[in-house]
Structures are given as C-alpha cells and as structure tokens.
Design a protein around this motif. Structure first.
Motif, short mmCIF file in Angstrom:
data_model
loop_
_atom_site.label_atom_id
_atom_site.label_comp_id
_atom_site.label_asym_id
_atom_site.label_seq_id
_atom_site.Cartn_x
_atom_site.Cartn_y
_atom_site.Cartn_z
N ASN A 29 51.26 10.71 46.16
CA ASN A 29 51.46 9.92 47.38
C ASN A 29 51.53 10.75 48.65
O ASN A 29 51.74 10.21 49.73
N SER A 30 51.38 12.06 48.54
CA SER A 30 51.48 12.91 49.72
C SER A 30 50.11 13.24 50.28
O SER A 30 49.08 13.02 49.63
N LEU A 31 50.09 13.77 51.51
CA LEU A 31 48.87 14.31 52.09
C LEU A 31 48.82 15.78 51.71
O LEU A 31 49.73 16.54 52.03
N ARG A 32 47.75 16.21 51.06
CA ARG A 32 47.62 17.59 50.57
C ARG A 32 46.67 18.35 51.51
O ARG A 32 45.48 18.03 51.57
N ILE A 33 47.21 19.31 52.21
CA ILE A 33 46.43 20.00 53.24
C ILE A 33 46.47 21.50 53.02
O ILE A 33 47.54 22.10 52.89
N ALA A 34 45.29 22.12 52.99
CA ALA A 34 45.19 23.58 52.87
C ALA A 34 45.07 24.18 54.27
O ALA A 34 44.31 23.68 55.10
N ARG B 152 48.75 30.86 40.38
CA ARG B 152 48.37 30.26 39.10
C ARG B 152 48.97 28.87 38.92
O ARG B 152 48.35 27.98 38.36
N ARG B 153 50.19 28.68 39.41
CA ARG B 153 50.86 27.40 39.20
C ARG B 153 51.02 26.60 40.49
O ARG B 153 51.92 25.77 40.61
N THR B 154 50.15 26.83 41.45
CA THR B 154 50.27 26.11 42.73
C THR B 154 50.15 24.61 42.53
O THR B 154 50.85 23.82 43.18
N ARG B 155 49.26 24.18 41.64
CA ARG B 155 49.07 22.74 41.43
C ARG B 155 50.34 22.10 40.88
O ARG B 155 50.75 21.03 41.34
N GLU B 156 50.97 22.76 39.89
CA GLU B 156 52.20 22.22 39.34
C GLU B 156 53.30 22.15 40.41
O GLU B 156 54.03 21.16 40.49
N ALA B 157 53.38 23.18 41.24
CA ALA B 157 54.38 23.19 42.32
C ALA B 157 54.12 22.04 43.29
O ALA B 157 55.06 21.39 43.76
N MET B 158 52.86 21.80 43.60
CA MET B 158 52.49 20.72 44.51
C MET B 158 52.91 19.36 43.94
O MET B 158 53.50 18.52 44.63
N VAL C 44 41.17 34.15 54.36
CA VAL C 44 39.76 33.87 54.16
C VAL C 44 39.13 34.98 53.32
O VAL C 44 39.26 36.16 53.62
N GLY C 45 38.44 34.58 52.28
CA GLY C 45 37.79 35.55 51.41
C GLY C 45 36.74 34.88 50.57
O GLY C 45 36.56 33.66 50.60
N GLN C 46 36.07 35.64 49.75
CA GLN C 46 34.95 35.12 48.97
C GLN C 46 35.39 34.04 47.99
O GLN C 46 34.63 33.13 47.69
N ASN C 47 36.60 34.16 47.48
CA ASN C 47 37.06 33.24 46.46
C ASN C 47 38.06 32.21 46.97
O ASN C 47 38.75 31.57 46.19
N GLU C 48 38.15 32.06 48.28
CA GLU C 48 39.12 31.14 48.88
C GLU C 48 38.81 29.69 48.53
O GLU C 48 39.68 28.82 48.62
N THR C 49 37.59 29.43 48.09
CA THR C 49 37.15 28.06 47.88
C THR C 49 37.88 27.35 46.75
O THR C 49 37.80 26.14 46.64
N ALA C 50 38.64 28.06 45.91
CA ALA C 50 39.35 27.41 44.82
C ALA C 50 40.36 26.39 45.32
O ALA C 50 40.71 25.45 44.61
N VAL C 51 40.83 26.57 46.55
CA VAL C 51 41.84 25.66 47.08
C VAL C 51 41.29 24.25 47.27
O VAL C 51 42.06 23.28 47.34
N GLN C 52 39.98 24.09 47.31
CA GLN C 52 39.41 22.76 47.46
C GLN C 52 39.69 21.88 46.24
O GLN C 52 39.61 20.65 46.32
N TYR C 53 40.02 22.49 45.11
CA TYR C 53 40.35 21.72 43.92
C TYR C 53 41.82 21.31 43.88
O TYR C 53 42.27 20.72 42.91
N LEU C 54 42.56 21.64 44.93
CA LEU C 54 43.97 21.30 45.02
C LEU C 54 44.25 20.28 46.11
O LEU C 54 45.14 19.44 45.97
N TRP D 208 41.08 20.31 36.71
CA TRP D 208 42.32 20.92 36.24
C TRP D 208 42.58 20.63 34.77
O TRP D 208 43.21 21.44 34.07
N SER D 209 42.10 19.49 34.29
CA SER D 209 42.22 19.21 32.85
C SER D 209 41.47 20.26 32.04
O SER D 209 41.97 20.77 31.03
N VAL D 210 40.27 20.59 32.51
CA VAL D 210 39.48 21.62 31.83
C VAL D 210 40.17 22.97 31.92
O VAL D 210 40.23 23.73 30.94
#
Length: 326
Positions: A50-55, A130-136, A154-164, A274-276
């Motif tokens: 129910n929250s707004l999730r913002i990176a 590693r556990r940012t999603r659970e914390a969220m 900002v870095g090459q692998n920063e894009t993982a946050v889009q899945y959160l 995240w299930s995968v």
C-alpha cells in the motif's frame, strides 16, 4: 530473542523497535534467524503493497541523503509516514557499512513519523542490499506510506533497483564535472523524474543550462512504455526549496500509473522476478550444503569446466528432488 508473535503484533501496530528487529532478522545469514524472518513475512504479507515505493539514486556528491532529509521532512509535515532504506557501500575487510547517511538526515531522523534504516550493501550488485525487498515489505506492514530507497550510487548495475520500486528518481548536480557524458544512458532511460539538486546561489544559472542539456538528451530516447514524459525539476535540499513541486510530480506519476493499470502490472512482474530469485537462492544454499558438493569440491580442487559443474548440479537435483518409482 523476542517471541515471534510479539514482533508481529508490535510491527503491525507501527512499533519502530519491532520493525528494526524484524529487519535485523531478515538481514541475518543465520539459518534460525532466516526461518523466523520467513514466518514473520508470511504473517504480515497481506498488509503490504500500500505504500509508494521510490528509488533515489545519483552519483556520489549529488546530495542524495540531504535530498531525502528535505523531501522526507516535507512528507512528514503533510501527515505521511516515511521509511528510508539507505544502502551503504560495504567494507571489503569487515563487510560492514559506514552507516553515515543517518547523520546526514539529522532532521528527519528525529521525526517520530520517519524510520531510517542504513544497511550494508554486502557487495551486492545493483546498488541495493540483499534483503532490501524484505525490509521494504516490513516497512509497508508497519504502516509507512512512502518508502524511499537510497541506492549506493549511479553505476553499471544500478538498474536492479527497478525490480523493487515503482518510481526511479535520478538526482543530478551541476558544477561537479559529472556532466551527461559521465552518466550511463540506461540509467537516464530508466528515470521517471530528473532532479537537479544544489540549484542555489551561483549554481542557479548553471542549473538552468543543465536542464536544457538534459531535455535535449532525453529527446533522443525512445518513448517510455508507460506513456510518461519524464519531467526535469530543480531544487536546493539545503534551502528546502523546490520540494513541493517535486512531490506534486511524484503524486501525478502515481495517479497516472494507477489509472492506466501500469503500476499493478509492474508489481506483478516484480513479484515474478523475486519469486525466481528466492528459488535460486534456496537451491544454491541447498546445493552448497549438500554431500554432492562437498565430495566434488574435495576431490577436484582445480578449476572445473561449466559442463562438469552442470553435471554435478544435475546429480544433486536428481538425488534430492526426483520422485522414486514404487
């Protein structure tokens, strides 16, 4: 350790101590802590979403922590409960984090409507722990309206946050030598909102020029799948100026994404991702603790080929998960 029922009940009542304890359990690598954490998440999962999730991301020196302090203080003043998950770079020696962001969010950290949790990245790619999603999810269960995730940078692998998260805010700054040439195109294409920070004093004119440069750059990008045209705003986190306009744009973004159904579809895709990931992690842990792995590692200390590795994994899966015929 507190009783699981106590943690769950107090967490759902918004108790910050219980929330911090639940996140500590989620971040722990101890098997017994992971089991307790899994039970807690299972029992509160219906209260999430129910929250707004913002990176919030940006290059080092862009003022991410100061920006979050200013924006979060505004939101608390509007009656929102704000959770901040701040991901710190980990030490290569101790694997711990500097945890300095909380000191840069002094005003927000004193607000009873805010919860700030610094976490070490643990060397994880993607700028998130590693556990940012659970914390969220735990923050959402505790009743926080807005969850701000501050990534490493900002870095090459920063894009993982889009899945959160639902929205990706890219913080930029003028006068630091960090012009558009130094920002990867993929990061800019992901952004749902550009914010030029430190737009004050002598930087005001530079901020206007920088805005023009950004507008010209994103004009060359393909249109976003959600139909959103990325705005470019400026602010001064130190002076607390420009935050109201930024919040209005964030609200507009969420209103449009909810009405179009894009937000719901995005979260469904994230749940699948995240299930995968959870299944992969469980399989990895099971394999590395298996006799099959230990025997092979002991007998073959040299480098193995990918084919040999696949054969060992297949043997493990067959032994553990195949159904025996009667």
């Amino acid at each position: 350790m507190q009783d699981t029922n106590t943690i769950v009940n107090e967490l759902l009542q918004g108790n910050r101590v219980a929330l911090a304890r639940a996140i500590t359990l989620a971040e722990s690598t101890r098997l017994e802590h992971q089991q307790v954490s899994g039970e807690i998440l299972h029992r509160v999962i219906t209260k999430t979403g129910n929250s707004l999730r913002i990176a919030i991301t940006g290059a080092p020196g862009a003022g991410k922590s100061t920006f979050i302090n200013s924006l979060g203080t505004l939101l608390c003043g509007l009656g929102k409960k704000v959770a901040v998950l701040s991901i710190d770079p980990s030490s290569e020696i101790s694997k711990g984090s500097i945890l300095g962001d909380k000191t840069r969010m002094e005003e927000l950290s004193r607000n009873p409507s805010a919860f700030i949790r610094p976490s070490p990245s643990g060397g994880e790619l993607g700028g998130v722990a590693r556990r940012t999603r659970e914390a969220m999810l735990l923050c959402e269960a505790a009743g926080y309206d807005v969850v701000l995730i501050e990534t490493v940078g900002v870095g090459q692998n920063e894009t993982a946050v889009q899945y959160l998260t639902d929205m990706f805010v890219l913080l930029l700054v003028t006068g630091s030598g960090d012009d558009l040439q130094g920002i990867k195109r993929g990061i800019m294409e992901m952004a749902d909102l550009f914010v030029i920070n430190k737009a004050d004093g002598d930087n005001l004119l530079k901020a206007k020029q920088y805005r023009t440069e950004i507008a010209q750059a994103i004009h060359l990008f393909r249109a976003a799948d959600n139909g959103w045209i990325t705005p470019i705003l400026s602010c001064s986190s130190l002076d607390h100026t420009g935050m109201e306009a930024i919040w209005r744009q964030i609200e507009t973004f969420f209103q449009q994404m909810k009405l179009s159904g894009y937000l719901n579809n995005r979260r469904l895709e994230q749940n699948t991702f995240w299930s995968v990931k959870v299944l992969e992690e469980a399989l990895n842990q099971a394999f590395l603790s298996s006799e099959t792995y230990r025997e092979f590692a002991k007998n073959r200390p040299d480098i193995i080929t990918s084919l040999e590795a696949q054969q060992v994994v297949n043997e493990f899966l067959t032994q553990r998960y195949s159904t025996k015929k009667p």
